[in-house]
Scaffold this active site. Structure first.
Site, mmCIF file in Angstrom:
data_model
loop_
_atom_site.group_PDB
_atom_site.id
_atom_site.type_symbol
_atom_site.label_atom_id
_atom_site.label_comp_id
_atom_site.label_asym_id
_atom_site.label_seq_id
_atom_site.Cartn_x
_atom_site.Cartn_y
_atom_site.Cartn_z
ATOM 1 N N HIS A 1 0.876 -1.175 0.000
ATOM 2 C CA HIS A 1 0.000 0.000 0.000
ATOM 3 C C HIS A 1 0.918 1.231 0.000
ATOM 4 O O HIS A 1 2.035 1.178 0.517
ATOM 5 C CB HIS A 1 -0.835 -0.064 1.281
ATOM 6 C CG HIS A 1 -1.876 0.992 1.423
ATOM 7 N ND1 HIS A 1 -1.588 2.271 1.834
ATOM 8 C CD2 HIS A 1 -3.218 0.956 1.230
ATOM 9 C CE1 HIS A 1 -2.706 2.978 1.897
ATOM 10 N NE2 HIS A 1 -3.718 2.204 1.533
ATOM 11 N N ASP B 1 3.200 -4.882 7.687
ATOM 12 C CA ASP B 1 1.983 -4.078 7.599
ATOM 13 C C ASP B 1 0.809 -5.039 7.790
ATOM 14 O O ASP B 1 0.472 -5.817 6.891
ATOM 15 C CB ASP B 1 1.936 -3.385 6.229
ATOM 16 C CG ASP B 1 0.648 -2.606 6.035
ATOM 17 O OD1 ASP B 1 -0.243 -2.675 6.909
ATOM 18 O OD2 ASP B 1 0.523 -1.928 4.994
ATOM 19 N N GLN C 1 -4.454 -5.455 6.886
ATOM 20 C CA GLN C 1 -5.475 -6.419 6.460
ATOM 21 C C GLN C 1 -5.387 -7.715 7.284
ATOM 22 O O GLN C 1 -6.404 -8.297 7.641
ATOM 23 C CB GLN C 1 -5.309 -6.753 4.967
ATOM 24 C CG GLN C 1 -5.464 -5.558 4.032
ATOM 25 C CD GLN C 1 -6.872 -4.974 4.029
ATOM 26 O OE1 GLN C 1 -7.852 -5.636 4.358
ATOM 27 N NE2 GLN C 1 -6.986 -3.703 3.652
ATOM 28 N N LYS D 1 -10.414 -0.769 10.162
ATOM 29 C CA LYS D 1 -10.669 -1.976 9.350
ATOM 30 C C LYS D 1 -11.066 -3.150 10.238
ATOM 31 O O LYS D 1 -11.536 -4.170 9.764
ATOM 32 C CB LYS D 1 -9.426 -2.345 8.538
ATOM 33 C CG LYS D 1 -9.050 -1.277 7.498
ATOM 34 C CD LYS D 1 -7.851 -1.707 6.697
ATOM 35 C CE LYS D 1 -7.154 -0.553 6.007
ATOM 36 N NZ LYS D 1 -7.868 -0.016 4.855
ATOM 37 N N CYS E 1 -4.547 2.545 -3.717
ATOM 38 C CA CYS E 1 -3.300 3.036 -3.081
ATOM 39 C C CYS E 1 -2.161 2.046 -3.303
ATOM 40 O O CYS E 1 -1.362 1.785 -2.381
ATOM 41 C CB CYS E 1 -3.484 3.293 -1.591
ATOM 42 S SG CYS E 1 -4.652 4.591 -1.242
HETATM 43 C C1 PLP Z 1 -2.398 -2.958 3.398
HETATM 44 C C2 PLP Z 1 -2.704 -1.586 3.924
HETATM 45 N N1 PLP Z 1 -1.718 -0.869 4.486
HETATM 46 C C3 PLP Z 1 -1.944 0.338 4.986
HETATM 47 C C4 PLP Z 1 -3.179 0.940 4.917
HETATM 48 C C5 PLP Z 1 -3.356 2.323 5.473
HETATM 49 O O1 PLP Z 1 -4.231 2.340 6.554
HETATM 50 P P1 PLP Z 1 -4.655 3.735 7.210
HETATM 51 O O2 PLP Z 1 -5.131 4.601 6.076
HETATM 52 O O3 PLP Z 1 -5.747 3.391 8.146
HETATM 53 O O4 PLP Z 1 -3.470 4.309 7.884
HETATM 54 C C6 PLP Z 1 -4.224 0.252 4.309
HETATM 55 C C7 PLP Z 1 -5.552 0.877 4.159
HETATM 56 O O5 PLP Z 1 -6.203 0.756 3.147
HETATM 57 C C8 PLP Z 1 -3.982 -1.049 3.804
HETATM 58 O O6 PLP Z 1 -4.955 -1.762 3.231
#
Ligand code: PLP
Length: 421
Positions: free
Chosen positions: A138, A215, A218, A241, A379
């Site tokens: 992401h 990360d 998910q 999430k 993203c």
């Molecule tokens: C794999 C992953 N990493 C990071 C994020 C970023 O999360 P946040 O916007 O809540 O900081 C997301 C959110 O879509 C994600 O799916």
């Protein structure tokens, strides 16, 4: 472009006995809504999940009954709120199976947690050092590293993704050398659903000694996470999430990492003493929590974790897997529809492409049928480029989804195809 899904065709007809999905759905007020005159079919939980009454009430309850600023008061409300706030830290510790609550820092979400590690860790790097990320990240696990590599002079190396949407472990192994200082990788892809094999990464020669950031945005939702078993140094996730409020997430940093890293933001709460010419810092984890935190949202995150823990995690995983299988089976019947991401180990996220139709148009037509999916680059532009696509549509399943909803999604897609092609 990846071939269509031809993998597991098992359709699990029965919801695991320990889950009562009707009762679970009844806890989510928003799921009772209609969209365009049809029952809402919410398949966008990978972007943000809906909230059960338990979480809504927990946040509202803070403001109604026991709210004050944390950590600095001597009155009853301040003490009660501080107690609830710190209890949420213990909820996160238990949820991740961290050894100590002092390894948990509250952040606004994954993005802030990754930025915290990036900005502090990179201060310890020298030009010529290397950090490895992957093409399935992401943007929140890409952009901080690019910005800092430009400033600090370390090199960013990219682990590749195979045609099936799996990490290319061999190519990754080839990137590891004695200048590798950190590997920062997603535990589960938000586009492909791929669950990366962390033990396999750790087994790559040389990696055992390299700090590893996962990360878990998910994976924390769909898998039972154990940071000790994962053998990771950093793990980040985001509460919204995980059926929790937006604005609260967490960073896990193993052992003495928080002591070793310099502070991130400066301000109130993170100090021990401030003099005219110098500052001493609060003990960890408070050293990393400058300013007034998202008090009610953090307490709501704790509530979300306790809500998730009420349900058998294996049963939840099986249910979500069964929903995905059911949808995949239906999608396989639609001509010109390609599923993007066919990894062996895949969570309940389906990205897809309908030949001759733009994903945005597909998503808009699905919305007419009450079906909420996401469309765009999610993203993850480097991944999109690797796939030869600019966008996909994405359906993501959660604990509260049903087989009827998986079918409604497939039916709506069939109608969309007739309309668009
Ligand atoms: C794999 C992953 N990493 C990071 C994020 C970023 O999360 P946040 O916007 O809540 O900081 C997301 C959110 O879509 C994600 O799916």
């Amino acid at each position: 472009m990846f071939a269509g899904w031809r993998g597991r065709m098992t359709v699990h007809k029965n919801i695991p006995a320990s889950l009562n999905i009707d009762a679970i759905r009844a806890e989510f007020p928003i799921l009772q809504r209609e969209i365009n005159g049809r029952p809402l079919v919410y398949l966008d939980s990978a972007a943000s999940a809906q909230k059960p009454e338990f979480v809504i009430e927990s946040v509202a309850g803070v403001y109604r009954a026991s709210y004050a600023n944390v950590h600095r008061g001597l009155h009853t409300l301040a003490n009660e709120t501080t107690e609830a706030f710190e209890a949420a830290r213990e909820d996160v510790r238990r949820f991740l199976n961290a050894k100590s609550a002092n390894e948990i820092v509250f952040t606004r979400g994954s993005t802030e947690a990754i930025n915290l590690v990036a900005h502090t860790f990179c201060q310890m790097l020298a030009p010529g050092d290397e950090i490895i990320i992957s093409r399935m990240e992401h943007h929140s696990n890409i952009v901080p590293w690019i910005l800092l590599s430009e400033k600090n002079g370390f090199a960013l190396k990219w682990a590749d993704v195979t045609e099936a949407g799996e990490l290319d472990y061999e190519q990754l192994a080839g990137l590891v050398n004695d200048r590798t200082r950190l590997i920062a990788i997603t535990h589960m892809s938000n586009v492909l659903g791929t669950v990366n094999d962390i033990a396999r990464i750790r087994a790559i020669p040389g990696v055992a000694e390299i700090p590893l950031l996962l990360d878990g945005s998910q994976s924390a939702v769909h898998l039972a996470v154990d940071v000790q078993a994962l053998d990771c140094d950093f793990f980040v996730f985001t509460g919204h999430k995980l059926y929790g409020p937006s604005g609260a997430g967490a960073l896990y940093a193993r052992g003495d990492w928080l002591d070793r890293l310099p502070p991130y933001m400066g301000g109130g709460e993170m100090i021990a003493d401030v003099f005219e010419d110098r500052v001493t810092f609060a003990d960890v984890p408070h050293k990393f929590e400058a300013g007034t935190p998202a008090i009610a949202d953090v307490i709501g995150l704790g509530a979300a974790i306790r809500w998730v823990e009420r349900h058998d995690r294996v049963a939840v995983m099986e249910h979500e897997r069964a929903l995905m299988d059911r949808a995949m089976t239906g999608l396989a019947e639609i001509d010109g529809l390609t599923v993007i991401g066919t990894a062996q180990d895949k969570g309940a996220i389906i990205s897809f492409h309908m030949e001759g139709a733009h994903p945005h148009d597909v998503a808009q037509i699905l919305d007419k049928y009450g079906v909420a999916v996401r469309a765009g680059h999610h993203c993850a532009q480097p991944l999109m480029r690797r796939l030869g696509l600019s966008a996909t549509a994405r359906a993501s399943f959660a604990l509260y989804n049903t087989f009827e909803e998986a079918d409604a999604f497939v039916d709506a897609l069939k109608k969309a195809r007739k309309f668009l092609i």
